[in-house]
Enzyme design. Sequence first.
Site, PDB file in Angstrom:
ATOM      1  N   HIS A  22      -6.265   2.482 -30.086  1.00  0.00           N
ATOM      2  CA  HIS A  22      -5.074   1.958 -30.766  1.00  0.00           C
ATOM      3  C   HIS A  22      -4.523   0.764 -30.004  1.00  0.00           C
ATOM      4  O   HIS A  22      -3.915   0.937 -28.954  1.00  0.00           O
ATOM      5  CB  HIS A  22      -4.024   3.055 -30.880  1.00  0.00           C
ATOM      6  CG  HIS A  22      -4.453   4.172 -31.780  1.00  0.00           C
ATOM      7  ND1 HIS A  22      -5.012   5.342 -31.307  1.00  0.00           N
ATOM      8  CD2 HIS A  22      -4.458   4.278 -33.125  1.00  0.00           C
ATOM      9  CE1 HIS A  22      -5.314   6.130 -32.323  1.00  0.00           C
ATOM     10  NE2 HIS A  22      -5.003   5.522 -33.433  1.00  0.00           N
ATOM     11  N   ASP A  60      -5.663   4.340 -25.276  1.00  0.00           N
ATOM     12  CA  ASP A  60      -6.774   5.264 -25.518  1.00  0.00           C
ATOM     13  C   ASP A  60      -8.047   4.515 -25.901  1.00  0.00           C
ATOM     14  O   ASP A  60      -8.980   5.112 -26.416  1.00  0.00           O
ATOM     15  CB  ASP A  60      -6.402   6.264 -26.613  1.00  0.00           C
ATOM     16  CG  ASP A  60      -6.013   5.574 -27.910  1.00  0.00           C
ATOM     17  OD1 ASP A  60      -6.056   4.326 -27.965  1.00  0.00           O
ATOM     18  OD2 ASP A  60      -5.646   6.269 -28.878  1.00  0.00           O
ATOM     19  N   SER A  87      -5.840   4.673 -38.871  1.00  0.00           N
ATOM     20  CA  SER A  87      -4.558   4.518 -38.184  1.00  0.00           C
ATOM     21  C   SER A  87      -4.320   3.106 -37.669  1.00  0.00           C
ATOM     22  O   SER A  87      -3.184   2.675 -37.555  1.00  0.00           O
ATOM     23  CB  SER A  87      -4.467   5.497 -37.016  1.00  0.00           C
ATOM     24  OG  SER A  87      -5.501   5.241 -36.090  1.00  0.00           O
TER      25      SER A  87
END
Lengths: 218, 218, 218, 218, 218, 218, 218, 218
Positions: G194, G191, G15
């Site tokens: 990211h 978090d 991601s």
Amino acid sequence: MLLNKDQKLLFIGDSITDCERVKPEGEGLFGALGKGYVSFIDGLLQSVYPELGIRVVNKGISGNTVRDLKKRWQEDVLNQNPDWLAIMIGTNDVWRQYDMPFIKDQHVYLDEYEDTLRKLIKETKSFVNGIVLMTPFYLESNEHDAMRRTMDQYGAVVRRIAEEMDCIFIDTQAAFNVVLEQLYPATLAWDRVHPSVAGHMVLARAFLKKIGFDWNKM
Amino acid sequence: MLLNKDQKLLFIGDSITDCERVKPEGEGLFGALGKGYVSFIDGLLQSVYPELGIRVVNKGISGNTVRDLKKRWQEDVLNQNPDWLAIMIGTNDVWRQYDMPFIKDQHVYLDEYEDTLRKLIKETKSFVNGIVLMTPFYLESNEHDAMRRTMDQYGAVVRRIAEEMDCIFIDTQAAFNVVLEQLYPATLAWDRVHPSVAGHMVLARAFLKKIGFDWNKM
Amino acid sequence: MLLNKDQKLLFIGDSITDCERVKPEGEGLFGALGKGYVSFIDGLLQSVYPELGIRVVNKGISGNTVRDLKKRWQEDVLNQNPDWLAIMIGTNDVWRQYDMPFIKDQHVYLDEYEDTLRKLIKETKSFVNGIVLMTPFYLESNEHDAMRRTMDQYGAVVRRIAEEMDCIFIDTQAAFNVVLEQLYPATLAWDRVHPSVAGHMVLARAFLKKIGFDWNKM
Amino acid sequence: MLLNKDQKLLFIGDSITDCERVKPEGEGLFGALGKGYVSFIDGLLQSVYPELGIRVVNKGISGNTVRDLKKRWQEDVLNQNPDWLAIMIGTNDVWRQYDMPFIKDQHVYLDEYEDTLRKLIKETKSFVNGIVLMTPFYLESNEHDAMRRTMDQYGAVVRRIAEEMDCIFIDTQAAFNVVLEQLYPATLAWDRVHPSVAGHMVLARAFLKKIGFDWNKM
Amino acid sequence: MLLNKDQKLLFIGDSITDCERVKPEGEGLFGALGKGYVSFIDGLLQSVYPELGIRVVNKGISGNTVRDLKKRWQEDVLNQNPDWLAIMIGTNDVWRQYDMPFIKDQHVYLDEYEDTLRKLIKETKSFVNGIVLMTPFYLESNEHDAMRRTMDQYGAVVRRIAEEMDCIFIDTQAAFNVVLEQLYPATLAWDRVHPSVAGHMVLARAFLKKIGFDWNKM
Amino acid sequence: MLLNKDQKLLFIGDSITDCERVKPEGEGLFGALGKGYVSFIDGLLQSVYPELGIRVVNKGISGNTVRDLKKRWQEDVLNQNPDWLAIMIGTNDVWRQYDMPFIKDQHVYLDEYEDTLRKLIKETKSFVNGIVLMTPFYLESNEHDAMRRTMDQYGAVVRRIAEEMDCIFIDTQAAFNVVLEQLYPATLAWDRVHPSVAGHMVLARAFLKKIGFDWNKM
Amino acid sequence: MLLNKDQKLLFIGDSITDCERVKPEGEGLFGALGKGYVSFIDGLLQSVYPELGIRVVNKGISGNTVRDLKKRWQEDVLNQNPDWLAIMIGTNDVWRQYDMPFIKDQHVYLDEYEDTLRKLIKETKSFVNGIVLMTPFYLESNEHDAMRRTMDQYGAVVRRIAEEMDCIFIDTQAAFNVVLEQLYPATLAWDRVHPSVAGHMVLARAFLKKIGFDWNKM
Amino acid sequence: MLLNKDQKLLFIGDSITDCERVKPEGEGLFGALGKGYVSFIDGLLQSVYPELGIRVVNKGISGNTVRDLKKRWQEDVLNQNPDWLAIMIGTNDVWRQYDMPFIKDQHVYLDEYEDTLRKLIKETKSFVNGIVLMTPFYLESNEHDAMRRTMDQYGAVVRRIAEEMDCIFIDTQAAFNVVLEQLYPATLAWDRVHPSVAGHMVLARAFLKKIGFDWNKM
């Protein structure tokens, strides 16, 4: 052609004029003029007479009757200072008598229609170069149909006022009648009121021919 | 006029033709023909020549190059059995060379463009009454602009093939150039490619004049 | 009343039957039967004859012609094992001839209509207790209107087949005509085809009276 | 029938009356009357008595108790000048005592209910032709159920006021009880409060029978 | 406590188990276990016995009956290799008999219910450490209510099978009955079937107490 | 247990309290209390002590600091007349110093935090039966972490005020620390602030144990 | 600079690489490269070295571990024929061990990670000009934190493989550590995984410096 | 570098500055600064100079001209108390003259532009440490293009005012021109106005170089 360089041409009316135009401006880029005859007239003027720089404004609002026009006349017409004004109103004045017959306070009968329209034009006449009066219409070929008969009476009022006030007169019903000789009404409008693209082209052509637009100019 | 009673006229092309048409049919009620020149041509044909009953079909698909047309030619052109076929392709063949210059496998260069287009017309010619070839265009008035220059080369290919194959030829770039003498390109298209309503009217008029449409017929 | 305990009554037709029913089942809780006459019939049967436990199923699909019914007859009628079958079809068979006159492959003309409908009933007759044939209708009070005249011809075919095949026959056009003496068509349907709640009540009453429903039972 | 030509019949109540009606008008085309008993009554009146031109208005609002009706009585009832007024209220007055027992300020107990309802009717009586009082109901067949017992008390208040004030009285609970002998409550309402289409037909029939509606009139 | 380190506990059932769990996995972060008793059990196990690392999986699917469980047993239970299996099924098997009484092919009667459930447990018993059988329940305090009576019969079947097969048995109806002595059913569930947060806590506590969970452990 | 029959227990705080509660009420059916510890406390109180009828209200608002509580204290606390008040605030007062260090006007430093919280409790003390003060927490097991250290200072302020003002004190950080010995913080919260269901159960248990809730009561 | 004219540079990862890139292409106009470091690298290469025409492709997919890369290696790497390949993988391989510790089949432990990564590079090495290996990272400044410690082990594997296989090595953790001396992790990532725009700039700079990008070139 | 510890840097402008920033704040987490050059500058400042704690605020609003800036200057600039102010305005002042040539009241001609901009800077100068003036630009490489020529005149005004008022001057057009020698305008902007990521990097670099940013600092 009647329109001159840098003039502003304003259309006012109901949903047939509105056609999803951008609100409140009624002009600008990206479909601001809606998807109907006003947009087509603007597109043809701009593509054939680009040197004139005609500014077209659309102030149609869906569902309007002449009673509604009166309420917003100062803001949407007079304050706009148009050089030319085109009016097509009356559809809902008549339609409500036929699709919601029991809700009578939403009906605008012939007398009120005539008085209001005449008054609006009288107070506007001197501020503009010219006014174009377009009759309301009903896409029904049977002249004896009740609603068509009523619509024709409203159209006759428009013609009478145009003559009295020396406005340019456009008989949209007559323009459609020629096509209705060939096509069933459902081809031109799902509800006999809101025209297809072809129907809006009928309106655009009727308007442009009246103001001296030359398709073959360039 | 070239078109006769009950004939089918099919347009194929890229986003300029597509214009949000209904897929996959490309015909029907309620804006099925999209919002561009195809819809305007249909609306004018239907309102001025209602007795002819011309069936207009729009098979434009956004982003297509001639390489894409080739892949769907059997289904979207031949299987449709049109009487008349109008083709306007080439914008993306050229544009990708200028907006995504590093992704070369999406570029369709002049040779492939010419070969493919010629082959498609050759295999179709005998099944239709006539083919209308419209050049791609670029709304840039500077002829020395790199992308305009390339687009003109693709337009020249279209002209050459039209002559070879006896197709009706429409120089859309030329039609726009007249208007661009008066208006800056940004007035007609936010990206110099996708025309405004006025720009689509330029295309519609160029097409209609070529097929003998008479604005004053009725 | 004709219906007996624990029987299944299946309706098939076009958008007038469909009315946003849940697909594919066409039965169940929370508006699964749609918002039209089928739902009203079910509601009245259940509230007045709760002890019968009649199971009503709606298999209408918008836009369908008799040609479409034929394609899904095995799955949507025969496989369902209804005790009673009600059919109302033909609106689109006729309408497409009037709202999309140039797209002829979507027209279902009288011969095909009659042949197909007869064939479907023939192959179904022996599997059900009874078939109710409802004519298509057009909410236009002028009998000389072109589309009304055509619709009446299709209605006449339905009557003829009902007699031949010993089906229960419902003349929906006649039921509407009584109301149209008092109300202009636009009150009952914005497009003369899709009825308002009042229009669907006309259909529900016409059906219920024919099958011996007793409003005053309890 | 009690209703006469050109009269206005206004319904007021809670979600059972509301049923997604258009706000704030509560009348008009395209489902403006909601999907419940008010719409069914209107549809049956219009289709069976089209010559009367009864104007039906729906002023139900979801979640309302009689305390809420009081706040909007002037605007939603008196200002509307109805000829006939139908009231069905009390469901939420009772329900909140059973589904949110700890939030007592949302409970409307029997005394407040009776006083408020009586007062509203008193101040309205002289302005209308007649008032129809419908009891609230609870779709539970066990009379000893706590909430059913309370609802019956509220229904008894409605009956008492109807007698005192000479209103037309409709015992909706009684109308449902007949059906509940055959059907389990869950068939008529997922929460024992909001009826299915069949449940709304029970209400519509109870109302129509009381005002002399003739199903077989035409 | 019955559960040991690193074991997997799988729940299967209908909408009461499902509660918007993530599909198809039924485990993971961010509410993957849904919003009901399964999630609460997992949350309490993880917060009070974090050292055990119990893996909870939710395989409930809304609307399921035991007939549906049978179809997906291989994939959703056996292939998952759980150490412990908890089953709560039967609500819809019974409910459909009461909310859609006329659609009989969706009813799962007592015999089929018992046979299927017994068979599923028989073929699973040897692969798991233990099986927890939870009765279906109905939030209705009147034991003579028809649907409550039927639900109790299904609950009795669960008890019988649990005894036969040596499963852990949880009488959820009994757990709710204690609360229903104080609260009207509508406080715990809008439709007497789908519990509020409080209702799901009743289920979670009944489960946790049975497996030896110690609230005061830390 | 500390709570008595018919008392109102109000929670105020930030997003950890809020958890998508219904605004502005913060109570009612269908998840009105949100998805976090407040809802779990309510569910457990209602299911284990249904006879008490405790009314739980959630007035948490995401992003709030003690500075925000001060602004809405009159409306959201005093006007609500709670019998018991529970406060958990401080997360954002600290967090903004660490996630938006450059935007200093959004930081609420220790002095302002202490003064404001003390003042709010002072002016409320006499109107309620009791106040529960819950420390803010940070799901980081390293006590030397900068933000954890700051959060601990805020927690110490809460403890000091609780002692001064004779409030019930809950050390939520301590409750989490026991679990963090077994689980890495990411298991309980994706951002070390917003707890998972398990984390909210830690909070609910810490609260319930403090007020004398008996898990095994029934 | 290492990159030469007309070369293709492909990024693959999870991601952090993905960042809402367009799928499946991973290149094109209008944000096709996502919103993270890949897009920033492309933007800086194109603006500073426009004459090179470097084609950047983003094949990151959220949630991927090295196990997932293996499955799509043929299609997303080898079939793409890149000149340069950049790999950043491992975040999820580690993270799942800490945020879903009980679901062990989603953990990719160190051995599998090392074997798989080495094998992928081995089979790719000969087809490309060069491979850039970027370590996974964790935005936690405490080196003794359990997850940071694990992540550092995975980073060490990347370094070892880079040395063995003669790849360009980028220690992203080291690049972040310098910034973490000044900023708390929450400023760079909600978090700790990211990154914010600033965090992606750290990655972009680390990459560009390694390949010899000259910020002051023009 | 020009910026010092804890200073606030505010950008104001039109859509090129706006780029979907969060309104009205223009600062915060999660993309609050938009997706363009402001966000890139902030990201690079924060990652390379984290110790400075520069606070960046974005007050761009799409469609703005200098006439619009004037209206919101007090609220969006002066009330914000920035230490540094960066202004890039003029695109729409010019563009409207070319894309909506007939709507002249939306054109801001050179005189008004110059007067307004000078006045705004004059009244702000003394409150800030410094002002950065960025020219508007047009991504057209042909200097004789009409709109490019006009844009250059507006750019010349910016340069003149910067010199008069002792502002930092950035010639964005010049920065783009270097890139346009290699790339066709369509690569950098679909409409020659709104830059791609690469285009925004050109702006960010031009700005950062001017204020002494050191790419290689760490």
